[in-house]
Write a protein that holds these residues in place. Structure first.
Motif, PDB file in Angstrom:
ATOM      1  N   ALA A  35       0.828  -1.209   0.000  1.00  0.00           N
ATOM      2  CA  ALA A  35       0.000   0.000   0.000  1.00  0.00           C
ATOM      3  C   ALA A  35       0.862   1.259   0.000  1.00  0.00           C
ATOM      4  CB  ALA A  35      -0.935  -0.011   1.205  1.00  0.00           C
ATOM      5  N   ILE A  36       1.900   1.270   0.805  1.00  0.00           N
ATOM      6  CA  ILE A  36       2.796   2.428   0.850  1.00  0.00           C
ATOM      7  C   ILE A  36       3.508   2.595  -0.494  1.00  0.00           C
ATOM      8  CG2 ILE A  36       4.907   3.353   1.894  1.00  0.00           C
ATOM      9  CD1 ILE A  36       4.033   2.020   4.495  1.00  0.00           C
ATOM     10  N   GLY A  37       3.961   1.485  -1.066  1.00  0.00           N
ATOM     11  CA  GLY A  37       4.638   1.553  -2.358  1.00  0.00           C
ATOM     12  C   GLY A  37       3.735   2.055  -3.460  1.00  0.00           C
ATOM     13  N   ARG A  38       2.477   1.640  -3.442  1.00  0.00           N
ATOM     14  CA  ARG A  38       1.525   2.091  -4.462  1.00  0.00           C
ATOM     15  C   ARG A  38       1.254   3.586  -4.317  1.00  0.00           C
ATOM     16  NH1 ARG A  38       0.193   3.287  -8.760  1.00  0.00           N
ATOM     17  NH2 ARG A  38      -1.949   3.237  -9.445  1.00  0.00           N
ATOM     18  N   LEU A  39       1.100   4.057  -3.096  1.00  0.00           N
ATOM     19  CA  LEU A  39       0.903   5.488  -2.879  1.00  0.00           C
ATOM     20  C   LEU A  39       2.132   6.285  -3.314  1.00  0.00           C
ATOM     21  CD1 LEU A  39      -0.890   5.507   0.583  1.00  0.00           C
ATOM     22  CD2 LEU A  39      -1.859   6.173  -1.624  1.00  0.00           C
ATOM     23  N   ALA A  40       3.304   5.782  -2.997  1.00  0.00           N
ATOM     24  CA  ALA A  40       4.532   6.482  -3.390  1.00  0.00           C
ATOM     25  C   ALA A  40       4.688   6.499  -4.897  1.00  0.00           C
ATOM     26  CB  ALA A  40       5.743   5.814  -2.743  1.00  0.00           C
ATOM     27  N   LEU A  41       4.319   5.418  -5.557  1.00  0.00           N
ATOM     28  CA  LEU A  41       4.417   5.363  -7.006  1.00  0.00           C
ATOM     29  C   LEU A  41       3.440   6.335  -7.651  1.00  0.00           C
ATOM     30  CD1 LEU A  41       5.916   3.894  -9.232  1.00  0.00           C
ATOM     31  CD2 LEU A  41       4.080   2.214  -9.265  1.00  0.00           C
ATOM     32  N   GLY A  42       2.273   6.491  -7.065  1.00  0.00           N
ATOM     33  CA  GLY A  42       1.310   7.452  -7.581  1.00  0.00           C
ATOM     34  C   GLY A  42       1.781   8.884  -7.429  1.00  0.00           C
ATOM     35  N   ARG A  43       2.543   9.162  -6.392  1.00  0.00           N
ATOM     36  CA  ARG A  43       3.043  10.518  -6.161  1.00  0.00           C
ATOM     37  C   ARG A  43       4.340  10.801  -6.905  1.00  0.00           C
ATOM     38  NH1 ARG A  43       2.149  10.674   0.307  1.00  0.00           N
ATOM     39  NH2 ARG A  43      -0.085  11.054   0.244  1.00  0.00           N
ATOM     40  N   ALA A  44       4.982   9.765  -7.428  1.00  0.00           N
ATOM     41  CA  ALA A  44       6.297   9.952  -8.037  1.00  0.00           C
ATOM     42  C   ALA A  44       6.237  10.821  -9.282  1.00  0.00           C
ATOM     43  CB  ALA A  44       6.914   8.596  -8.376  1.00  0.00           C
ATOM     44  N   GLY A  45       5.151  10.792 -10.031  1.00  0.00           N
ATOM     45  CA  GLY A  45       5.049  11.598 -11.230  1.00  0.00           C
ATOM     46  C   GLY A  45       4.636  13.030 -10.960  1.00  0.00           C
ATOM     47  N   ASN A  46       4.223  13.327  -9.751  1.00  0.00           N
ATOM     48  CA  ASN A  46       3.751  14.657  -9.398  1.00  0.00           C
ATOM     49  C   ASN A  46       4.925  15.494  -8.911  1.00  0.00           C
ATOM     50  OD1 ASN A  46       2.311  16.865  -8.587  1.00  0.00           O
ATOM     51  ND2 ASN A  46       1.018  15.770  -7.133  1.00  0.00           N
ATOM     52  N   GLY A 105       8.551   0.265  -4.185  1.00  0.00           N
ATOM     53  CA  GLY A 105       9.324   1.341  -3.571  1.00  0.00           C
ATOM     54  C   GLY A 105      10.509   1.742  -4.421  1.00  0.00           C
ATOM     55  N   ARG A 106      11.181   0.761  -4.993  1.00  0.00           N
ATOM     56  CA  ARG A 106      12.332   1.043  -5.857  1.00  0.00           C
ATOM     57  C   ARG A 106      11.894   1.788  -7.109  1.00  0.00           C
ATOM     58  NH1 ARG A 106      17.001   2.843  -6.563  1.00  0.00           N
ATOM     59  NH2 ARG A 106      18.140   1.968  -8.297  1.00  0.00           N
ATOM     60  N   ARG A 107      10.763   1.372  -7.668  1.00  0.00           N
ATOM     61  CA  ARG A 107      10.261   2.042  -8.869  1.00  0.00           C
ATOM     62  C   ARG A 107       9.851   3.477  -8.556  1.00  0.00           C
ATOM     63  NH1 ARG A 107       5.619   0.216 -13.080  1.00  0.00           N
ATOM     64  NH2 ARG A 107       6.091   1.850 -14.573  1.00  0.00           N
ATOM     65  N   ALA A 108       9.281   3.693  -7.390  1.00  0.00           N
ATOM     66  CA  ALA A 108       8.910   5.056  -6.997  1.00  0.00           C
ATOM     67  C   ALA A 108      10.146   5.935  -6.827  1.00  0.00           C
ATOM     68  CB  ALA A 108       8.100   5.043  -5.706  1.00  0.00           C
ATOM     69  N   LEU A 109      11.245   5.352  -6.372  1.00  0.00           N
ATOM     70  CA  LEU A 109      12.476   6.131  -6.202  1.00  0.00           C
ATOM     71  C   LEU A 109      13.134   6.464  -7.536  1.00  0.00           C
ATOM     72  CD1 LEU A 109      14.153   4.430  -3.118  1.00  0.00           C
ATOM     73  CD2 LEU A 109      13.128   6.692  -3.235  1.00  0.00           C
ATOM     74  N   THR A 110      13.008   5.581  -8.510  1.00  0.00           N
ATOM     75  CA  THR A 110      13.697   5.798  -9.777  1.00  0.00           C
ATOM     76  C   THR A 110      12.828   6.470 -10.824  1.00  0.00           C
ATOM     77  OG1 THR A 110      13.098   3.583 -10.545  1.00  0.00           O
ATOM     78  CG2 THR A 110      15.223   3.842  -9.434  1.00  0.00           C
ATOM     79  N   ARG A 111      11.540   6.605 -10.554  1.00  0.00           N
ATOM     80  CA  ARG A 111      10.638   7.203 -11.532  1.00  0.00           C
ATOM     81  C   ARG A 111      10.866   8.709 -11.613  1.00  0.00           C
ATOM     82  NH1 ARG A 111       4.176   6.121 -11.720  1.00  0.00           N
ATOM     83  NH2 ARG A 111       3.857   6.901 -13.808  1.00  0.00           N
ATOM     84  N   ARG A 112      10.952   9.195 -12.810  1.00  0.00           N
ATOM     85  CA  ARG A 112      11.154  10.617 -13.055  1.00  0.00           C
ATOM     86  C   ARG A 112       9.843  11.258 -13.480  1.00  0.00           C
ATOM     87  NH1 ARG A 112      15.717  10.891 -10.837  1.00  0.00           N
ATOM     88  NH2 ARG A 112      17.546  10.107 -11.860  1.00  0.00           N
ATOM     89  N   ARG A 113       9.742  12.525 -13.193  1.00  0.00           N
ATOM     90  CA  ARG A 113       8.577  13.278 -13.638  1.00  0.00           C
ATOM     91  C   ARG A 113       8.627  13.383 -15.151  1.00  0.00           C
ATOM     92  NH1 ARG A 113       7.812  18.861 -14.320  1.00  0.00           N
ATOM     93  NH2 ARG A 113       9.900  19.171 -13.533  1.00  0.00           N
ATOM     94  N   ALA A 114       7.490  13.187 -15.803  1.00  0.00           N
ATOM     95  CA  ALA A 114       7.428  13.247 -17.255  1.00  0.00           C
ATOM     96  C   ALA A 114       7.712  14.669 -17.735  1.00  0.00           C
ATOM     97  CB  ALA A 114       6.052  12.798 -17.737  1.00  0.00           C
ATOM     98  N   GLU A 115       8.555  14.771 -18.709  1.00  0.00           N
ATOM     99  CA  GLU A 115       8.874  16.076 -19.279  1.00  0.00           C
ATOM    100  C   GLU A 115       7.714  16.536 -20.154  1.00  0.00           C
ATOM    101  OE1 GLU A 115      11.481  17.928 -18.501  1.00  0.00           O
ATOM    102  OE2 GLU A 115      12.115  16.349 -17.132  1.00  0.00           O
ATOM    103  N   PRO A 116       7.402  17.833 -20.158  1.00  0.00           N
ATOM    104  CA  PRO A 116       6.299  18.311 -20.982  1.00  0.00           C
ATOM    105  C   PRO A 116       6.643  18.230 -22.466  1.00  0.00           C
ATOM    106  CG  PRO A 116       7.405  20.148 -19.913  1.00  0.00           C
ATOM    107  CD  PRO A 116       8.008  18.886 -19.370  1.00  0.00           C
ATOM    108  N   THR A 117       5.620  17.926 -23.248  1.00  0.00           N
ATOM    109  CA  THR A 117       5.816  17.894 -24.692  1.00  0.00           C
ATOM    110  C   THR A 117       5.680  19.292 -25.251  1.00  0.00           C
ATOM    111  OG1 THR A 117       3.471  17.445 -25.043  1.00  0.00           O
ATOM    112  CG2 THR A 117       4.931  15.550 -24.834  1.00  0.00           C
ATOM    113  N   ALA A 118       5.815  19.447 -26.557  1.00  0.00           N
ATOM    114  CA  ALA A 118       5.811  20.759 -27.181  1.00  0.00           C
ATOM    115  C   ALA A 118       4.494  21.489 -26.997  1.00  0.00           C
ATOM    116  CB  ALA A 118       6.141  20.621 -28.673  1.00  0.00           C
ATOM    117  N   GLY A 119       3.370  20.760 -26.925  1.00  0.00           N
ATOM    118  CA  GLY A 119       2.074  21.404 -26.822  1.00  0.00           C
ATOM    119  C   GLY A 119       1.616  21.704 -25.408  1.00  0.00           C
ATOM    120  N   GLN A 120       2.350  21.225 -24.389  1.00  0.00           N
ATOM    121  CA  GLN A 120       1.914  21.418 -23.008  1.00  0.00           C
ATOM    122  C   GLN A 120       2.483  22.707 -22.426  1.00  0.00           C
ATOM    123  OE1 GLN A 120       3.233  17.886 -21.059  1.00  0.00           O
ATOM    124  NE2 GLN A 120       1.297  16.828 -21.386  1.00  0.00           N
TER     125      GLN A 120
END
Length: 123
Positions: A35-46, A105-120
């Motif tokens: 549960a903690i890992g899933r929450l962390a993974l959801g917040r990793a992109g924010n 948890g490891r995936r949440a630590l290594t996940r990077r925020r998505a870079e904006p595309t040209a239209g965003q």
């Protein structure tokens, strides 16, 4: 009852409950780690919650490792086989739950925020 006999009985589940107590504890810790890992993974992109995501990822790894270790220890010390009431099946199920929490948890630590595309719009 001597202190050493009380510790042995507690380790075998005699004082706290039946043999399933250790397996239930390992299962609970593994599920909590997932549960903690899933929450962390959801917040990793924010980008706002990236610090919380890193803390959650580290916590998920620690809790997942604890669940895995508890599951392995209980599986190694459980007497009898599956279906004897000693919690062997629960301990075996707790091992992949804990490992799953570590992976999330490891995936949440290594996940990077998505870079904006040209239209965003960044703002």
């Amino acid at each position: 009852m001597s202190p050493s006999a009380a510790l042995m009985a507690a380790a075998e589940g005699g004082i706290i409950g039946d043999g399933r107590t250790g397996a239930n504890l390992a299962l609970g810790v593994g599920l909590f780690g997932l549960a903690i890992g899933r929450l962390a993974l959801g917040r990793a992109g924010n980008r706002i919650s990236s610090r919380r995501a890193r803390t959650g990822g580290r916590t998920a790894i620690a809790v997942g490792l604890a669940g895995t270790v508890l599951g392995v220890l209980h599986a190694a010390t459980a007497g009898g086989g599956p279906g004897t009431g000693n919690g062997l099946v629960g301990a075996i199920v707790a091992i992949p739950l804990g490992l799953g929490a570590v992976l999330l948890g490891r995936r949440a630590l290594t996940r990077r925020r998505a870079e904006p595309t040209a239209g965003q719009v960044v703002g």
